[in-house]
Enzyme design. Structure first.
Site, PDB file in Angstrom:
ATOM      1  CB  SER A   1      -6.531  -3.208   0.069  1.00 30.41           C
ATOM      2  OG  SER A   1      -5.922  -4.373   0.606  1.00 30.41           O
ATOM      3  CG  ASP A   2      -0.159  -1.008  -0.631  1.00 38.17           C
ATOM      4  OD1 ASP A   2       0.402  -2.115  -0.508  1.00 38.17           O
ATOM      5  OD2 ASP A   2       0.443   0.000  -1.027  1.00 38.17           O
ATOM      6  CE1 TYR A   3       2.497  -7.808   2.633  1.00 35.91           C
ATOM      7  CE2 TYR A   3       1.550  -7.379   4.776  1.00 35.91           C
ATOM      8  CZ  TYR A   3       2.281  -8.185   3.940  1.00 35.91           C
ATOM      9  OH  TYR A   3       2.804  -9.371   4.407  1.00 35.91           O
ATOM     10  CB  THR A   4      -2.530  -4.688   6.473  1.00 38.23           C
ATOM     11  OG1 THR A   4      -1.449  -3.764   6.599  1.00 38.23           O
ATOM     12  CG2 THR A   4      -1.999  -6.109   6.501  1.00 38.23           C
ATOM     13  CB  SER A   5      -4.378  -0.211   2.856  1.00 40.17           C
ATOM     14  OG  SER A   5      -5.170  -0.740   1.814  1.00 40.17           O
TER      15      SER A   5
END
Length: 753
Positions: free
Chosen positions: A280-284
């Protein structure tokens, strides 16, 4: 049940089980020993803080979680000794001693920082692009990093979007070539070598089409547009063997990419055959809560079932998947599949053979910021610059000229590296003033700031979030301007470094006004009024609205944010040691109201022109065409095209054709030309773009030299995705254009039967 049916069922079961098992026996053996909690732990990617800041959240209790087998990888940690410490916790203190994968955002170089990716793409030199990635991998692995969150291949046609700086511009064909070159550069021929790193293609998918150019915003487009215009660079990276992929923040068909099964499984794995893992992207994962898809447990289960393998920072997998399993919302097999993919990546990197292979403390001194790497950075920067105007051929400058160097970014290091250079260090950057003096020691150079980058203190505060990029001087604007004009009066030529500070573009740096800030516009107008020749050295991370400046009697050299060798590269081009060869990979708008404007826009049923006609697709107040077209760029020499030929006038549905053109350097300097080939499908079952880039070659010609450039167009050059998403060619007429940029009208035609 009939005997034949039983056999078919058994065969299906065997094939399914085999497909779910790893081709690496050690992975299956390890999986058989793992508890549920340990499998979930491998899906957890954390950042310990204290390192490179790439997001707002920092993980807690990292060491304890590693010991408990609850961490699969780390990022934001670098240095052989520091990485070794983290790795030792994993391989000496956790039950199964599974090594960590260590990642980082190495976007345009590591310590040797190259121009921003948009600038690098303007070189149109895939050998250089691959070399940039190779240097970055060498340096990053020397510092303990084996996984890179790059390349970013999002097609972007809205320059308001700050992250346009991180990609290769507006075109899917060029973007695909850049993606391939970067994957090859990072991963090399042997992913298990100690100086190669696993690449991560991002952001899957369509992130560059965020509505209104506002970062993290929604995206909504047809499948036909996706497949023909936005998806090709991601697929190219997959075909090149990229080891991992990162999901994007935006939604697709109303479902966020991080939880989108059609995207992560149906398209990426089943249609494209991707064999790596998805992070995932940052905290997505967590951010799908704000998208309106449920609580953390619900969105974590959604992401896992969609095909996401690793959760970056949010820890939704770590804290909720066991409960979801107990409630029947996910299966253990889904957890195991994700874990298997991450373990496979670690095996491919050689981490199980030697967890400390990237922790050689002797490497940084010889492999990072070496003289060789800096020389490459200088070369790449010079090749990325685009000469937009050369008023009265004022460039190149004489090396004994009297130069008034003006501008807030002309004699400082803070803005040279550009956005998304978290691993770079501004102290190593070469200021433009320093570069000019080094390359032309006989020149007389005076300096004055002239104006602030912006006088808006509130804006400056936002820009300075990662360090000082904009200062609002204690001197008055009038005093700074007077000093600049006094210097200009004594000079032969004025070189004004203007544009955007580095953090005026990039992530969370979208702008509705993409003009040069007014403080600098006032300065430029006043310098022009002196009557002295004025060269604008334009620094930006995006295409800008420079309609006012373009109309002035000035020369303009677009240098993007050039990287650690900024000053030297700028001097090389200004003084003519290198003849600029960069060509734009984005169309430049006349004003923000024209956006999006790109070369491959479709011709409508009521096509407009640059001359206004009522009841046509026109604006009342501006032409349709961009201010500066895609593919454009000037040189200190001239190139003449002639003899455009095609090998056949008719071809079959699955045939290619050869196209050739003569290019001659008619000027008095050696120079490079980017010969560009575009195709227009005149009639087809779905509306075609006005033209599409299908090939290009960059050639070097001495003064007076002529070369025949030949393109071998393959059958795929004539294909497109139809309304059924089939990749096909259709009978009909194709126009083939060859020339200097996307506006060329030099063409031949071929009939497909």
């Amino acid at each position: 049940m009939k005997k034949n049916s039983i056999i078919v069922l058994l065969l299906f079961t065997i094939i399914t089980v085999t497909a779910q098992q790893s081709s690496i026996p050690e992975v299956e053996e390890l999986l058989s020993k793992m508890t549920l909690e340990e499998k979930i732990g491998q899906l957890n990617l954390l950042t310990p803080g204290g390192g490179v800041a790439t997001g707002a959240v920092v993980s807690e209790n990292v060491e304890a979680k590693i010991k408990a087998g609850q961490v699969g990888g780390l990022f934001g940690v670098a240095g052989p000794d520091r990485v070794r410490q983290a790795q030792e916790i994993a391989v000496k203190n956790s039950r199964l001693k599974i090594p960590l994968i260590i990642g980082s955002d190495v976007i345009h170089g590591y310590k040797t920082t190259f121009p921003i990716p948009l600038g690098i793409s303007c070189s149109w030199d895939m050998g250089l692009v691959e070399q940039v990635a190779r240097v970055a991998a060498t340096e990053a692995t020397a510092d303990g990093i084996c996984w890179n969150f790059s390349p970013m291949v999002d097609i972007a046609r809205d320059p308001r979007w700050g992250r346009i700086a991180e990609g290769a511009g507006e075109d899917p064909y060029l973007g695909s070539q850049v993606a391939i070159a970067m994957v090859k550069g990072y991963q090399g021929d042997d992913l298990a070598a100690s100086n190669t790193m696993m690449a991560c293609v991002k952001h899957l998918a369509l992130y560059g089409a965020a509505e209104a150019g506002r970062d993290y915003n929604s995206v909504d487009m047809s499948r036909v547009k996706m497949f023909n215009q936005y998806l090709p660079p991601y697929q190219a990276a997959v075909d090149a063997g990229v080891g991992s992929a990162m999901s994007s923040f935006n939604d697709i068909d109303g479902i966020p990419a991080t939880g989108n099964k059609w995207l992560l499984t149906d398209l990426l794995r089943e249609r494209w055959g991707f064999k790596g893992f998805v992070v995932s992207d940052y905290t997505s994962v967590n951010e799908m809560i704000d998208h309106g898809l449920g609580d953390l447990q619900a969105v974590s289960a959604l992401a896992l079932k969609a095909g996401l393998d690793m959760d970056m920072v949010g820890e939704g997998f770590l804290t909720t998947l066991k409960k979801s399993l107990e409630e029947g919302k996910v299966t253990e097999e889904e957890i195991t599949v994700a874990c298997r993919r991450i373990l496979e990546a670690k095996y491919k990197l050689g981490l199980f053979d030697d967890p400390f292979k990237y922790n050689d403390s002797s490497r940084p001194a010889k492999d990072i910021l070496s003289a060789e790497h800096r020389a490459i950075a200088r070369k790449v920067a010079a090749h990325s610059f685009v000469l937009l105007k050369n008023e009265n051929d004022v460039l190149p400058l004489a090396k004994n000229a009297k130069i008034a160097l003006i501008g807030a970014m002309a004699n400082e290091k803070n803005n040279m590296l550009g956005t998304w250079a978290p691993t770079g260090d501004i102290q190593y950057a070469v200021p433009i003033m320093e570069g000019l003096k080094a390359v032309a020691p006989q020149a007389s150079i005076s300096y004055a700031k002239g104006a602030n980058i912006t006088d808006d203190k509130a804006l400056a505060e936002k820009i300075n979030v990662f360090g000082l990029r904009v200062t609002v001087d204690s001197k008055t604007s009038e005093a700074m301007l007077k000093e600049a004009l006094d210097n200009a009066a004594k000079a032969d030529v004025v070189v004004a470094v203007v544009g955007e500070a580095s953090e005026m573009t990039g992530e969370a740096a979208s702008r509705t006004d993409i003009q040069i800030p007014e403080s600098q516009k006032v300065l430029i107008r006043a310098l022009v009024k002196t009557g002295k020749p004025v060269v604008l050295v334009l620094m930006s991370g995006r295409p800008m609205d420079i309609s006012e400046e373009f109309a002035l009697p000035v020369s303009i050299l677009q240098i993007w944010h050039p990287g650690v060798e900024a000053g030297n590269a700028v001097a090389d081009v200004l003084f003519g040691d290198y003849n600029p060869s960069g060509r734009l990979t984005t169309s430049w708008p006349r004003n923000v109201g024209q956006i999006p404007v790109y070369y491959s826009m479709k011709i409508t049923g009521r096509p407009g022109t640059d001359t206004f006609q009522k009841f046509r697709s026109n604006y009342l107040d501006a032409p349709n065409s961009p201010l500066i077209p895609f593919g454009y760029g000037l040189s200190y020499t001239d190139f003449e095209y002639s003899g455009l030929k095609i090998s056949k006038s008719e071809i079959g549905l699955n045939s290619g054709v050869q196209v050739s053109v003569n290019v001659k350097n008619t000027g008095d300097r050696e120079g490079e030309e980017v010969v560009q080939l575009y195709i227009r499908d005149v009639v087809r079952s779905i509306t075609p773009p006005s033209r599409e880039l299908k090939a290009f070659k960059k050639i070097l010609l001495k003064s007076g030299e002529e070369q025949t450039v030949t393109f071998d167009l393959k059958p795929d050059s004539f294909k497109f995705y139809n309304s059924e998403l089939e990749f096909i060619a259709e009978p009909g007429t194709f126009e083939i254009f060859v020339g200097k940029d996307a506006t060329t009208d030099r063409k031949v035609t071929v009939e497909m039967k």
